[in-house]
Scaffold this motif. Structure first.
Motif, PDB file in Angstrom:
ATOM      1  N   ARG A 169      -0.642   4.223  -2.961  1.00 22.17           N
ATOM      2  CA  ARG A 169      -0.279   3.007  -2.153  1.00 22.17           C
ATOM      3  C   ARG A 169      -0.019   3.361  -0.845  1.00 22.17           C
ATOM      4  N   GLU A 170       0.386   4.164  -0.562  1.00 23.27           N
ATOM      5  CA  GLU A 170       0.702   4.637   0.933  1.00 23.27           C
ATOM      6  C   GLU A 170      -0.520   5.089   1.825  1.00 23.27           C
ATOM      7  N   ASP A 171      -1.703   5.036   0.971  1.00 23.51           N
ATOM      8  CA  ASP A 171      -2.867   5.573   1.798  1.00 23.51           C
ATOM      9  C   ASP A 171      -3.487   4.297   2.520  1.00 23.51           C
ATOM     10  N   ALA A 172      -3.169   3.070   1.993  1.00 22.34           N
ATOM     11  CA  ALA A 172      -3.427   1.856   2.397  1.00 22.34           C
ATOM     12  C   ALA A 172      -3.130   1.410   3.801  1.00 22.34           C
ATOM     13  N   GLN A 173      -1.968   1.955   4.141  1.00 27.77           N
ATOM     14  CA  GLN A 173      -1.379   1.707   5.555  1.00 27.77           C
ATOM     15  C   GLN A 173      -2.461   2.619   6.550  1.00 27.77           C
ATOM     16  N   HIS A 174      -2.928   3.801   6.123  1.00 28.76           N
ATOM     17  CA  HIS A 174      -3.499   4.680   7.071  1.00 28.76           C
ATOM     18  C   HIS A 174      -5.107   3.871   7.173  1.00 28.76           C
ATOM     19  N   LEU A 175      -5.632   3.401   5.898  1.00 32.42           N
ATOM     20  CA  LEU A 175      -6.987   2.794   5.766  1.00 32.42           C
ATOM     21  C   LEU A 175      -6.950   1.772   6.822  1.00 32.42           C
ATOM     22  N   LEU A 176      -5.709   0.969   7.199  1.00 31.63           N
ATOM     23  CA  LEU A 176      -5.852  -0.217   7.681  1.00 31.63           C
ATOM     24  C   LEU A 176      -6.143   0.089   9.170  1.00 31.63           C
ATOM     25  N   LYS A 177      -5.958   1.207   9.612  1.00 31.91           N
ATOM     26  CA  LYS A 177      -5.958   1.606  11.107  1.00 31.91           C
ATOM     27  C   LYS A 177      -7.646   1.679  11.278  1.00 31.91           C
ATOM     28  N   ASN A 178      -8.540   1.555  10.391  1.00 29.65           N
ATOM     29  CA  ASN A 178      -9.980   1.555  10.559  1.00 29.65           C
ATOM     30  C   ASN A 178     -10.376   0.304  11.074  1.00 29.65           C
ATOM     31  N   THR A 179     -10.703  -0.017  12.192  1.00 26.97           N
ATOM     32  CA  THR A 179     -11.024  -1.271  12.748  1.00 26.97           C
ATOM     33  C   THR A 179     -12.578  -2.084  12.154  1.00 26.97           C
ATOM     34  N   LYS A 180     -13.086  -0.977  11.511  1.00 31.38           N
ATOM     35  CA  LYS A 180     -14.435  -1.335  11.262  1.00 31.38           C
ATOM     36  C   LYS A 180     -14.340  -2.070   9.884  1.00 31.38           C
ATOM     37  N   LEU A 181     -13.375  -1.853   9.108  1.00 32.79           N
ATOM     38  CA  LEU A 181     -13.165  -2.446   7.766  1.00 32.79           C
ATOM     39  C   LEU A 181     -13.480  -3.810   7.654  1.00 32.79           C
ATOM     40  N   SER A 182     -13.819  -4.447   6.592  1.00 31.28           N
ATOM     41  CA  SER A 182     -14.075  -5.925   6.566  1.00 31.28           C
ATOM     42  C   SER A 182     -12.696  -6.798   6.639  1.00 31.28           C
ATOM     43  N   PHE A 183     -12.701  -7.958   6.827  1.00 35.86           N
ATOM     44  CA  PHE A 183     -11.795  -8.932   6.739  1.00 35.86           C
ATOM     45  C   PHE A 183     -11.330  -8.948   5.372  1.00 35.86           C
ATOM     46  N   THR A 184     -12.154  -8.976   4.606  1.00 30.71           N
ATOM     47  CA  THR A 184     -11.603  -9.207   2.838  1.00 30.71           C
ATOM     48  C   THR A 184     -11.012  -7.872   2.523  1.00 30.71           C
ATOM     49  N   LEU A 185     -11.502  -6.792   2.878  1.00 33.38           N
ATOM     50  CA  LEU A 185     -10.890  -5.382   2.524  1.00 33.38           C
ATOM     51  C   LEU A 185      -9.427  -5.324   3.008  1.00 33.38           C
ATOM     52  N   LYS A 186      -9.556  -5.657   4.347  1.00 36.46           N
ATOM     53  CA  LYS A 186      -8.038  -5.654   5.036  1.00 36.46           C
ATOM     54  C   LYS A 186      -7.102  -6.456   4.161  1.00 36.46           C
ATOM     55  N   ASP A 187      -7.427  -7.572   3.857  1.00 33.22           N
ATOM     56  CA  ASP A 187      -6.595  -8.247   2.956  1.00 33.22           C
ATOM     57  C   ASP A 187      -6.361  -7.791   1.796  1.00 33.22           C
ATOM     58  N   ILE A 188      -7.018  -7.228   1.381  1.00 34.67           N
ATOM     59  CA  ILE A 188      -6.531  -6.174   0.027  1.00 34.67           C
ATOM     60  C   ILE A 188      -5.644  -5.161   0.365  1.00 34.67           C
ATOM     61  N   LEU A 189      -6.071  -4.409   1.262  1.00 34.56           N
ATOM     62  CA  LEU A 189      -5.173  -3.434   1.570  1.00 34.56           C
ATOM     63  C   LEU A 189      -3.678  -3.880   1.797  1.00 34.56           C
ATOM     64  N   LEU A 190      -3.660  -4.929   2.369  1.00 31.68           N
ATOM     65  CA  LEU A 190      -2.450  -5.687   2.834  1.00 31.68           C
ATOM     66  C   LEU A 190      -1.615  -5.866   1.607  1.00 31.68           C
ATOM     67  N   GLN A 191      -2.361  -6.647   0.669  1.00 30.46           N
ATOM     68  CA  GLN A 191      -1.853  -6.990  -0.469  1.00 30.46           C
ATOM     69  C   GLN A 191      -1.104  -5.704  -1.278  1.00 30.46           C
ATOM     70  N   MET A 192      -1.689  -4.574  -1.006  1.00 31.39           N
ATOM     71  CA  MET A 192      -1.091  -3.291  -1.538  1.00 31.39           C
ATOM     72  C   MET A 192       0.175  -2.788  -1.026  1.00 31.39           C
ATOM     73  N   ILE A 193       0.383  -3.377   0.199  1.00 32.36           N
ATOM     74  CA  ILE A 193       1.425  -2.624   0.980  1.00 32.36           C
ATOM     75  C   ILE A 193       2.564  -3.936   0.647  1.00 32.36           C
ATOM     76  N   ASN A 194       2.207  -5.161   0.995  1.00 32.36           N
ATOM     77  CA  ASN A 194       3.180  -6.296   0.664  1.00 32.36           C
ATOM     78  C   ASN A 194       2.560  -7.309   0.152  1.00 32.36           C
ATOM     79  N   PRO A 195       2.817  -7.722  -1.353  1.00 32.34           N
ATOM     80  CA  PRO A 195       2.096  -8.886  -1.942  1.00 32.34           C
ATOM     81  C   PRO A 195       2.254 -10.035  -1.163  1.00 32.34           C
ATOM     82  N   LYS A 196       3.151 -10.367  -0.414  1.00 33.51           N
ATOM     83  CA  LYS A 196       3.586 -11.467   0.397  1.00 33.51           C
ATOM     84  C   LYS A 196       2.958 -11.699   1.724  1.00 33.51           C
ATOM     85  N   GLN A 197       2.249 -10.608   1.861  1.00 34.54           N
ATOM     86  CA  GLN A 197       1.386 -10.770   3.455  1.00 34.54           C
ATOM     87  C   GLN A 197      -0.130 -10.895   3.104  1.00 34.54           C
ATOM     88  N   ASN A 198      -0.775 -11.337   4.260  1.00 29.55           N
ATOM     89  CA  ASN A 198      -2.089 -11.414   4.200  1.00 29.55           C
ATOM     90  C   ASN A 198      -2.598 -11.024   5.509  1.00 29.55           C
TER      91      ASN A 198
END
Length: 229
Positions: A169-198
């Motif tokens: 789960r902690e890897d999601a925070q580091h992956l979010l720093k990649n600006t090339k990731l799609s909007f959909t994937l960033k939303d999925i990663l945020l859900q891993m970190i905080n299910p209430k966040q989008n």
């Protein structure tokens, strides 16, 4: 079209992957990744093979993985490029680069930040299944041990850029720093970190400062159907 090199996607289905991951939204992540990998494979110009848990043979990861590579070589290909589904940064660029590197090298690797690799390109003449089973698979010193062994055998190697992968789960925070990731994937990663966040919350401070007096209604979420692989 390249007829001597094949692409191997060694990845479990999204539902099976989620059984081995303890974090939220893991199935959504791997469903997204598997769909993306299939699209990459289709556009790569290479023949490709998808080997999921229903076709993997062996008692442990090393046996299943190496048996899958051997299976592709037995289809009369001279080079195999294998990839997994846990590195969101993997793109067609890395696949194309590995094809080029194998023109002058015996092997190539795409290192991952956890000490393993997200891509392995290998020529048939240098694939030694029995010997490779003894490498410390699923450990953080896997690639360093492999490279030491290959150097001792005078096997030529080259590298792609290092990418992050998602094991915890902690890897999601580091992956979010990649600006090339799609909007959909960033939303999925945020859900891993905080299910209430989008993902829209990443832009809220900017939106508030620029559009303070504008009524903003993000509306109801649209449902979408993504094929499960």
């Amino acid at each position: 079209m390249n007829t001597t090199t094949a692409l191997l996607i060694f990845a479990r289905t999204a539902s099976e992957e989620s059984k081995h991951k303890s974090f939220k939204a893991s199935e959504a992540f791997f469903r997204y990744q598997n769909k993306k990998l299939l699209e990459l494979a289709k556009t790569s110009g290479l023949d490709y093979f998808w080997v999921d848990e229903s076709h993997q043979i062996g008692e442990n990861f090393a046996q299943r993985y190496l048996n899958a590579i051997q299976f592709v070589f037995e289809k009369d290909y001279e080079q195999v490029i294998s990839i997994g589904n846990d590195s969101p940064g993997l793109s067609l660029d890395q696949i194309n680069q590995s094809v080029q590197l194998l023109k002058s090298r015996d092997m190539c690797f795409g290192p991952s930040q956890d000490g393993g690799f997200y891509l392995w390109g290998v020529k048939k003449a240098f694939f030694k299944k029995e010997e490779f089973q003894n490498f410390p698979w699923k450990t953080q010193n896997l690639l360093s041990v492999i490279l030491t062994t290959l150097e001792q055998q005078s096997i030529s190697v080259d590298y792609l850029q290092t990418l992050g992968d998602l094991d915890f789960r902690e890897d999601a925070q580091h992956l979010l720093k990649n600006t090339k990731l799609s909007f959909t994937l960033k939303d999925i990663l945020l859900q891993m970190i905080n299910p209430k966040q989008n993902v829209l919350s990443l832009f809220q401070p900017h939106l508030k400062s620029k559009f303070t007096d504008v009524y903003y209604n993000k509306g109801s979420p649209k449902s979408c159907l993504i094929q499960t692989f």
